[in-house]
Design a protein around this motif. Sequence first.
Motif, short mmCIF file in Angstrom:
data_model
loop_
_atom_site.label_atom_id
_atom_site.label_comp_id
_atom_site.label_asym_id
_atom_site.label_seq_id
_atom_site.Cartn_x
_atom_site.Cartn_y
_atom_site.Cartn_z
N VAL A 85 123.49 9.30 -113.28
CA VAL A 85 123.31 9.92 -114.60
C VAL A 85 122.87 11.37 -114.40
N PRO A 86 123.04 12.23 -115.41
CA PRO A 86 122.51 13.59 -115.32
C PRO A 86 120.99 13.58 -115.25
N VAL A 87 120.44 14.54 -114.51
CA VAL A 87 118.98 14.65 -114.35
C VAL A 87 118.58 16.10 -114.56
N LEU A 88 117.59 16.32 -115.40
CA LEU A 88 117.07 17.67 -115.63
C LEU A 88 115.86 17.89 -114.70
N VAL A 89 115.99 18.85 -113.80
CA VAL A 89 114.93 19.15 -112.84
C VAL A 89 114.26 20.45 -113.26
N ARG A 90 112.94 20.41 -113.43
CA ARG A 90 112.19 21.58 -113.86
C ARG A 90 111.32 22.11 -112.72
N ARG A 91 111.10 23.41 -112.75
CA ARG A 91 110.21 24.04 -111.78
C ARG A 91 108.94 24.49 -112.50
N LYS A 92 107.80 24.13 -111.91
CA LYS A 92 106.51 24.50 -112.49
C LYS A 92 105.88 25.64 -111.70
N GLU A 93 105.27 26.55 -112.43
CA GLU A 93 104.55 27.66 -111.82
C GLU A 93 103.19 27.81 -112.50
N LYS A 94 102.22 28.24 -111.70
CA LYS A 94 100.86 28.41 -112.23
C LYS A 94 100.71 29.81 -112.78
N LYS A 95 100.49 29.89 -114.10
CA LYS A 95 100.31 31.17 -114.76
C LYS A 95 99.04 31.12 -115.60
N PHE A 96 98.18 32.12 -115.37
CA PHE A 96 96.91 32.20 -116.10
C PHE A 96 96.08 30.93 -115.92
N GLY A 97 96.18 30.34 -114.72
CA GLY A 97 95.41 29.14 -114.42
C GLY A 97 95.97 27.86 -114.99
N ILE A 98 97.18 27.91 -115.58
CA ILE A 98 97.79 26.72 -116.18
C ILE A 98 99.18 26.52 -115.58
N TRP A 99 99.50 25.25 -115.24
CA TRP A 99 100.83 24.93 -114.73
C TRP A 99 101.80 24.83 -115.89
N LEU A 100 102.85 25.65 -115.85
CA LEU A 100 103.84 25.70 -116.91
C LEU A 100 105.24 25.46 -116.36
N ASN A 101 106.09 24.82 -117.19
CA ASN A 101 107.50 24.68 -116.83
C ASN A 101 108.18 26.03 -117.02
N THR A 102 108.87 26.49 -115.99
CA THR A 102 109.57 27.78 -116.07
C THR A 102 111.08 27.55 -116.08
N ASP A 103 111.71 27.49 -114.91
CA ASP A 103 113.16 27.31 -114.82
C ASP A 103 113.52 25.83 -114.84
N ALA A 104 114.75 25.54 -115.22
CA ALA A 104 115.27 24.17 -115.24
C ALA A 104 116.74 24.18 -114.90
N VAL A 105 117.15 23.18 -114.12
CA VAL A 105 118.56 23.01 -113.74
C VAL A 105 118.93 21.56 -113.99
N GLU A 106 120.06 21.34 -114.65
CA GLU A 106 120.54 19.98 -114.87
C GLU A 106 121.52 19.59 -113.77
N VAL A 107 121.14 18.59 -113.00
CA VAL A 107 122.02 18.03 -111.98
C VAL A 107 123.06 17.17 -112.69
#
Length: 255
Positions: A73-95
Amino acid sequence: MMRLVATLVSLLMPMSLSAQEEEIVLRLSQAEVSITTNFDGSEILVYGAVKRDAPPPDIGPLGVVVTVSGPSVPVLVRRKEKKFGIWLNTDAVEVDRAPSYYAVVTSGPLNRVLTRVEDLRHKISIPRAIRSVGAPMHISNATLFTEALIRIRTRSDQYQVIEGGVKLDEDTLFRAAVRLPAALTEGDYAARIFLTRAGRVVARYDTVIDVRKVGLERWLFNLSRENALLYGLMSLVIAIGAGWGASAIFNMLRR
């Protein structure tokens, strides 16, 4: 021109002959897996033999590769980065397509029993089994998302590579154990067995393992999809009842 054709024929003849001379006779310990409320995984034994009409071809040692693949099945993979002391979802790629479960069991090191060309042709290794074509224009390292998906699912035992897991007896009998984890997706699981010589596939056998929910699990699964309203109301009643029961027990203990 004729000399070139003759050369190509001579190169292809050993492979065509070996494919005809060796066939796979296969059995599975179970062709169906039932997922119940207390299901904690399963193990499937793959065992078989190499059927030959002539002595083994002298084109390299025999190798065996077993793969078992769950529904893709398709899978959405997200990349998390720490900004201002908080982990946030930034980029995403759908496999585009990734197996929910994938196991590769071999009779030796994968890079010895299988060439890269054959891996590309039959999509045997885990990276080849995953299809990821497109990615947003601003993402230049899309392959890192696929690698992250493989790492995550390997840690959870959803992806497995077991080199040396296939036991060979006298280049004729073989057996392997494939572990299925508790978190399985329902559906048809494709099992493939490859015989290789000098890293090239000379025979292949395909079969299917049926993985289904049964009993209460099956009933709840069907209810959630066929009557979502009733399923939601029932879940709400159970949650309220559980909360009331816990509160009543707590009050009794305080007295």
